[in-house]
Design a protein around this motif. Structure first.
Motif, mmCIF file in Angstrom:
data_model
loop_
_atom_site.group_PDB
_atom_site.id
_atom_site.type_symbol
_atom_site.label_atom_id
_atom_site.label_comp_id
_atom_site.label_asym_id
_atom_site.label_seq_id
_atom_site.Cartn_x
_atom_site.Cartn_y
_atom_site.Cartn_z
ATOM 1 N N ILE A 13 16.709 16.482 38.994
ATOM 2 C CA ILE A 13 16.954 16.060 39.803
ATOM 3 C C ILE A 13 15.471 16.938 40.714
ATOM 4 N N ILE A 14 16.015 18.149 40.136
ATOM 5 C CA ILE A 14 14.258 18.688 40.738
ATOM 6 C C ILE A 14 13.212 18.789 40.180
ATOM 7 N N LEU A 19 7.767 16.788 40.464
ATOM 8 C CA LEU A 19 6.816 15.460 40.278
ATOM 9 C C LEU A 19 6.872 14.566 41.727
ATOM 10 N N GLY A 20 7.643 15.015 42.394
ATOM 11 C CA GLY A 20 7.366 13.431 43.157
ATOM 12 C C GLY A 20 6.228 14.093 43.829
ATOM 13 N N ARG A 21 6.529 15.572 44.303
ATOM 14 C CA ARG A 21 5.484 15.626 45.859
ATOM 15 C C ARG A 21 3.913 15.797 44.765
ATOM 16 N N ILE A 138 18.484 8.877 35.490
ATOM 17 C CA ILE A 138 18.387 8.287 37.066
ATOM 18 C C ILE A 138 18.049 8.557 37.865
ATOM 19 N N ASP A 139 19.159 9.808 38.339
ATOM 20 C CA ASP A 139 18.617 10.137 39.498
ATOM 21 C C ASP A 139 17.012 11.605 39.115
ATOM 22 N N GLY A 140 16.760 11.478 38.072
ATOM 23 C CA GLY A 140 15.376 11.940 38.648
ATOM 24 C C GLY A 140 14.660 11.321 38.240
ATOM 25 N N PHE A 141 14.558 9.672 37.877
ATOM 26 C CA PHE A 141 13.576 8.762 38.030
ATOM 27 C C PHE A 141 13.373 8.525 39.851
ATOM 28 N N THR A 142 14.720 8.915 40.390
ATOM 29 C CA THR A 142 15.457 8.737 41.392
ATOM 30 C C THR A 142 14.472 9.412 43.080
ATOM 31 N N SER A 143 15.097 11.078 42.340
ATOM 32 C CA SER A 143 14.502 11.432 43.144
ATOM 33 C C SER A 143 12.641 12.283 42.879
#
Length: 235
Positions: A13-14, A19-21, A138-143
């Motif tokens: 998740i972290i 990465l999303g930033r 899954i949570d990682g891609f979602t985050s």
């Protein structure tokens, strides 16, 4: 190490949030459209989860009673207050909806669902972390997607996810000793469906159609546990 699955889940998740930033500097119009897309996808996931129920009346009663309890406890304001307190403590520029919304939204999405419970129990009873690792992916891609629009608050959701799943893992031995497998499966299906309705609410909020205080519905999960226990032992 029985907490390995929960640790991996939290770390992914972290990583996903960080990465999303890198995707946060997209044009505002594109960001808005992406947010609507996320909202639709989240709502669709919630609807799919709702079909897990075998007794929809239990879901309805649990949501209603849970909402009454949640409003009385004012959970939504308290959880958002926690997010805003974290926001004040962290040095960050004012971005988008702010840390509080990202933290609350991501926490609800990652915690509500059958994979969290099933995976945590598997980790505790069989030292099998496959379910939690898959959930972590899954949570990682979602985050990644959530943090690109809701901000870095999504990353902080890793803390309650780890605590929630870790506690279930630690106490899973006791759960298996006192809770029959049939009752556990019954609870998981109805809890998943009840959580699915909460996820639908989150999706509608992201789209901007509603302003549902989803956190005030969380006590509904505890109500599910009470109702399914009564139904199981009486009928």
């Amino acid at each position: 190490m029985i907490l390995f699955g929960s640790i991996v889940n939290a770390c992914l998740i972290i990583i996903g949030a960080l990465l999303g930033r890198f995707l946060s500097n997209i044009p505002e119009q594109m960001k808005e459209t992406v947010m609507y897309g996320i909202g639709l996808a989240v709502a669709a996931i919630g609807i799919q989860m709702t079909f897990e129920s075998t007794q929809i009346l239990i879901v309805i009663i649990s949501i209603v009673i849970g909402a009454i309890i949640g409003e009385w406890m004012n959970l939504d304001d308290k959880i958002n207050g926690l997010g805003k307190w974290i926001e004040k403590k962290l040095p960050s520029k004012k971005e988008g909806p702010g840390i509080a919304q990202g933290f609350v939204t991501a926490t609800l999405i990652f915690v509500v669902g059958s994979m969290a419970i099933i995976g945590a129990i598997d980790s505790g009873l069989r030292n099998d972390h496959d379910v939690l690792i898959m959930k972590g992916i899954i949570d990682g891609f979602t985050s990644v997607i959530l943090s690109s629009t809701l901000g870095i608050g999504v990353m902080i959701a890793a803390v309650p996810v780890f605590l929630y799943q870790g506690l279930i893992t630690i106490f899973s031995t006791q759960i298996s000793r006192f809770v029959p497998d049939e009752l556990l499966q019954f609870f998981i299906s109805e809890m998943t469906a009840t959580g699915g309705l909460m996820i639908v609410g989150i999706g509608l909020n992201l789209i901007g159609i509603t302003k549902i205080r989803v956190a005030n519905l969380i006590p509904g999960i505890a109500v599910v546990a009470v109702i399914v226990s009564v139904v199981h032992f009486l009928f």
